[in-house]
Write an enzyme that holds these catalytic residues in place. Structure first.
Site, PDB file in Angstrom:
ATOM      1  N   HIS A  49       0.837  -1.195   0.000  1.00  0.00           N
ATOM      2  CA  HIS A  49       0.000   0.000   0.000  1.00  0.00           C
ATOM      3  C   HIS A  49       0.869   1.241   0.000  1.00  0.00           C
ATOM      4  CE1 HIS A  49      -3.154   2.846   1.043  1.00  0.00           C
ATOM      5  NE2 HIS A  49      -3.963   1.928   0.563  1.00  0.00           N
ATOM      6  N   ASP A 105      -7.987  -5.178  -0.857  1.00  0.00           N
ATOM      7  CA  ASP A 105      -8.453  -5.991  -1.983  1.00  0.00           C
ATOM      8  C   ASP A 105      -8.241  -7.485  -1.797  1.00  0.00           C
ATOM      9  OD1 ASP A 105      -9.371  -3.871  -3.734  1.00  0.00           O
ATOM     10  OD2 ASP A 105      -7.291  -3.236  -3.711  1.00  0.00           O
TER      11      ASP A 105
HETATM   12  N1  COA Z   1       4.000  -7.169  -5.054  1.00  0.00           N
HETATM   13  C1  COA Z   1       5.338  -7.183  -5.224  1.00  0.00           C
HETATM   14  N2  COA Z   1       6.121  -6.155  -4.876  1.00  0.00           N
HETATM   15  C2  COA Z   1       5.527  -5.069  -4.337  1.00  0.00           C
HETATM   16  C3  COA Z   1       4.153  -5.010  -4.123  1.00  0.00           C
HETATM   17  C4  COA Z   1       3.370  -6.101  -4.516  1.00  0.00           C
HETATM   18  N3  COA Z   1       2.052  -6.095  -4.345  1.00  0.00           N
HETATM   19  N4  COA Z   1       3.849  -3.822  -3.548  1.00  0.00           N
HETATM   20  C5  COA Z   1       4.987  -3.156  -3.419  1.00  0.00           C
HETATM   21  N5  COA Z   1       6.008  -3.909  -3.895  1.00  0.00           N
HETATM   22  C6  COA Z   1       7.409  -3.544  -3.954  1.00  0.00           C
HETATM   23  C7  COA Z   1       7.636  -2.393  -4.910  1.00  0.00           C
HETATM   24  O1  COA Z   1       7.797  -2.852  -6.244  1.00  0.00           O
HETATM   25  C8  COA Z   1       8.890  -1.814  -4.321  1.00  0.00           C
HETATM   26  O2  COA Z   1       9.962  -2.651  -4.681  1.00  0.00           O
HETATM   27  P1  COA Z   1      11.420  -2.055  -5.008  1.00  0.00           P
HETATM   28  O3  COA Z   1      11.791  -1.210  -3.808  1.00  0.00           O
HETATM   29  O4  COA Z   1      12.264  -3.271  -5.189  1.00  0.00           O
HETATM   30  O5  COA Z   1      11.231  -1.249  -6.262  1.00  0.00           O
HETATM   31  C9  COA Z   1       8.706  -1.996  -2.833  1.00  0.00           C
HETATM   32  O6  COA Z   1       7.796  -3.082  -2.689  1.00  0.00           O
HETATM   33  C10 COA Z   1       8.161  -0.799  -2.110  1.00  0.00           C
HETATM   34  O7  COA Z   1       6.951  -0.426  -2.666  1.00  0.00           O
HETATM   35  P2  COA Z   1       6.163   0.824  -2.045  1.00  0.00           P
HETATM   36  O8  COA Z   1       6.946   2.052  -2.397  1.00  0.00           O
HETATM   37  O9  COA Z   1       5.841   0.556  -0.620  1.00  0.00           O
HETATM   38  O10 COA Z   1       4.802   0.779  -2.765  1.00  0.00           O
HETATM   39  P3  COA Z   1       4.216   1.821  -3.799  1.00  0.00           P
HETATM   40  O11 COA Z   1       3.759   3.004  -3.058  1.00  0.00           O
HETATM   41  O12 COA Z   1       5.138   2.026  -4.928  1.00  0.00           O
HETATM   42  O13 COA Z   1       2.971   1.000  -4.388  1.00  0.00           O
HETATM   43  C11 COA Z   1       0.953  -0.102  -4.580  1.00  0.00           C
HETATM   44  C12 COA Z   1       1.767   0.842  -3.708  1.00  0.00           C
HETATM   45  C13 COA Z   1      -0.423  -0.284  -3.974  1.00  0.00           C
HETATM   46  C14 COA Z   1       0.802   0.515  -5.979  1.00  0.00           C
HETATM   47  C15 COA Z   1       1.692  -1.436  -4.657  1.00  0.00           C
HETATM   48  O14 COA Z   1       1.841  -1.958  -3.366  1.00  0.00           O
HETATM   49  C16 COA Z   1       1.019  -2.425  -5.578  1.00  0.00           C
HETATM   50  O15 COA Z   1       1.178  -2.345  -6.798  1.00  0.00           O
HETATM   51  N6  COA Z   1       0.249  -3.391  -5.013  1.00  0.00           N
HETATM   52  C17 COA Z   1      -0.447  -4.334  -5.830  1.00  0.00           C
HETATM   53  C18 COA Z   1      -1.718  -3.729  -6.398  1.00  0.00           C
HETATM   54  C19 COA Z   1      -2.776  -3.565  -5.326  1.00  0.00           C
HETATM   55  O16 COA Z   1      -3.058  -4.473  -4.562  1.00  0.00           O
HETATM   56  N7  COA Z   1      -3.372  -2.364  -5.322  1.00  0.00           N
HETATM   57  C20 COA Z   1      -4.438  -2.032  -4.410  1.00  0.00           C
HETATM   58  C21 COA Z   1      -3.990  -1.031  -3.400  1.00  0.00           C
HETATM   59  S1  COA Z   1      -5.225  -0.790  -2.160  1.00  0.00           S
END
Ligand code: COA
Length: 377
Positions: A261, A313
């Site tokens: 998140h 989700d």
């Molecule tokens: N699966 C795999 N890796 C994930 C991940 C996931 N669901 N969520 C975050 N990461 C990874 C990122 O790629 C990043 O990796 P890196 O440092 O090697 O590049 C690291 O974890 C840190 O990510 P972070 O900065 O905390 O998250 P964000 O703010 O960029 O993204 C989301 C937030 C929601 C977009 C992301 O967690 C995501 O895409 N989740 C899956 C989609 C989802 O469930 N969305 C609904 C949200 S309510």
């Protein structure tokens, strides 16, 4: 000159004031108008929560009665809208049809053309009531069935399930849907809400702002994730496969939907309720399988190479499946709930408006000469 702040994806940027909801991402706390989401999930209803978001306080008994009556009265949708829904190819994703339908509703609304604050407020409540009717109508029309008229005697959640299936839901199914609607109703400046506020800040109309929100909600990094979770669960198939699937997915540098998140650094408080409801409904409907696969997926992710917390989700998918809802309606259900927050945010934006217009960090070339057409190589 004011020094501009750079931030990728607007992370850690405070883009405006709001008194609707707030998240403490470190401690995993979400509250609407100061009331903890756990309290609302245990005791409130979607109608009461919508009132709370819009009015800033819980309704007294007679206020709640009047508000419930207002929402029930506004549930029907015009016949002309059904023609629009019927004109859309049946294979269209329901979020696309929903976006189209809400845009069309803007022209069919009794207050069309009136963009005053009182008219925008009436449109907001009408949309909050109608979103469920539109989603149910889209599903029935694409399945060649006549839309079911709303039943004003039922709660918003029970009526939604009734309009989808044509049958009155059990009390526990209706309550599970009600709690899911409460949990999704608002979430400060999430992407779709922010899109609605950007549109509203130009003084675009209420339906236009909600259409922008719907377009934004569809993406798999936002509301579309609940649908993507179900696809992952189907790919995994059985709990024993979860650990291998997580390894393969991470090795392929694919994201695991339903985890992570932008704000929460701990468990999303909404996931706690959805997990519990998914298990209970799964047991009651003898469809525990999808809960079991989700729980195995959660354990595999938590214990895997990249431990992540579940978000809202993850367990919505198995819960909605236990309620008999088709996968591509999961994101529209999010909209049936989030319309409460979107409309309240649009009205909050309008009440104290300033055009939202950030700057970009220009990284393109500069001082490039214009080359006449005949001299270009
Ligand atoms: N699966 C795999 N890796 C994930 C991940 C996931 N669901 N969520 C975050 N990461 C990874 C990122 O790629 C990043 O990796 P890196 O440092 O090697 O590049 C690291 O974890 C840190 O990510 P972070 O900065 O905390 O998250 P964000 O703010 O960029 O993204 C989301 C937030 C929601 C977009 C992301 O967690 C995501 O895409 N989740 C899956 C989609 C989802 O469930 N969305 C609904 C949200 S309510």
């Amino acid at each position: 000159m004011v020094e501009a702040v750079k931030s990728s994806g607007l992370r850690n940027v405070v883009a405006g004031e709001s008194s609707l909801s707030t998240i403490d991402g470190e401690r995993g706390i979400l509250s609407y108008r100061g009331i903890d989401i756990h309290e609302l999930a245990r005791h409130s209803t979607f109608e009461e929560t919508t009132y709370l978001l819009h009015h800033g306080h819980l309704p007294r008994r007679e206020e709640l009665q009047a508000f419930k009556a207002l929402l029930a009265r506004e549930r029907p949708i015009p016949d002309a809208l059904l023609s629009v829904i019927r004109a859309v190819p049946r294979t269209t994703h329901p979020m696309t049809t929903l976006r189209t339908a809400v845009s069309a509703l803007g022209g069919l609304d009794p207050d069309a053309g009136d963009d005053s604050l009182p008219a925008a407020t009436r449109k907001g409540f009408r949309l909050a009531a109608q979103m469920a009717t539109v989603v149910a109508a889209i599903d029935r029309v694409r399945n060649g069935r006549a839309p079911a008229a709303p039943d004003a005697q039922l709660s918003h959640a029970a009526n939604f399930l009734y309009m989808l299936s044509g049958e009155r839901p059990s009390d526990s199914a209706a309550r599970a849907m009600d709690v899911a609607l409460i949990l999704h109703a608002d979430h400060e400046f999430n992407a779709s809400t922010f899109a609605a506020r950007v549109a509203a800040s130009t003084l675009a109309d209420m339906h236009g702002a909600i259409t922008a929100a719907l377009a934004t909600l569809k993406g798999p990094l936002h509301g579309g994730a609940n649908e993507a979770v179900m696809q992952s669960l189907e790919e995994i198939g059985r709990p024993e496969r979860a650990a291998d699937w997580v390894r393969e997915t991470l090795a392929a540098k694919r994201k695991i939907m339903g985890f992570g998140h932008a704000v929460y650094k701990t468990e999303d408080p909404r996931a706690t309720h959805l997990r519990e409801m998914s298990q209970r409904l799964g047991e009651e409907t003898r469809q525990r399988k999808w809960y079991d696969v989700t729980a195995a997926l959660e354990a595999a992710v938590r214990g895997g190479a990249k431990p992540l917390n579940p978000n809202v989700d993850l367990y919505s998918a198995s819960l909605y499946r236990a309620l008999g809802i088709p996968t591509d309606l999961f994101t529209p259900i999010f909209a049936v709930s989030r319309i409460a927050g979107w409309t309240a945010h649009v009205l909050e934006q309008l009440a104290n408006n300033k055009l939202i217009r950030p700057e970009s960090d220009y990284v393109g070339p500069r001082d490039v000469p214009y080359v006449p057409l005949e001299q270009r190589g």
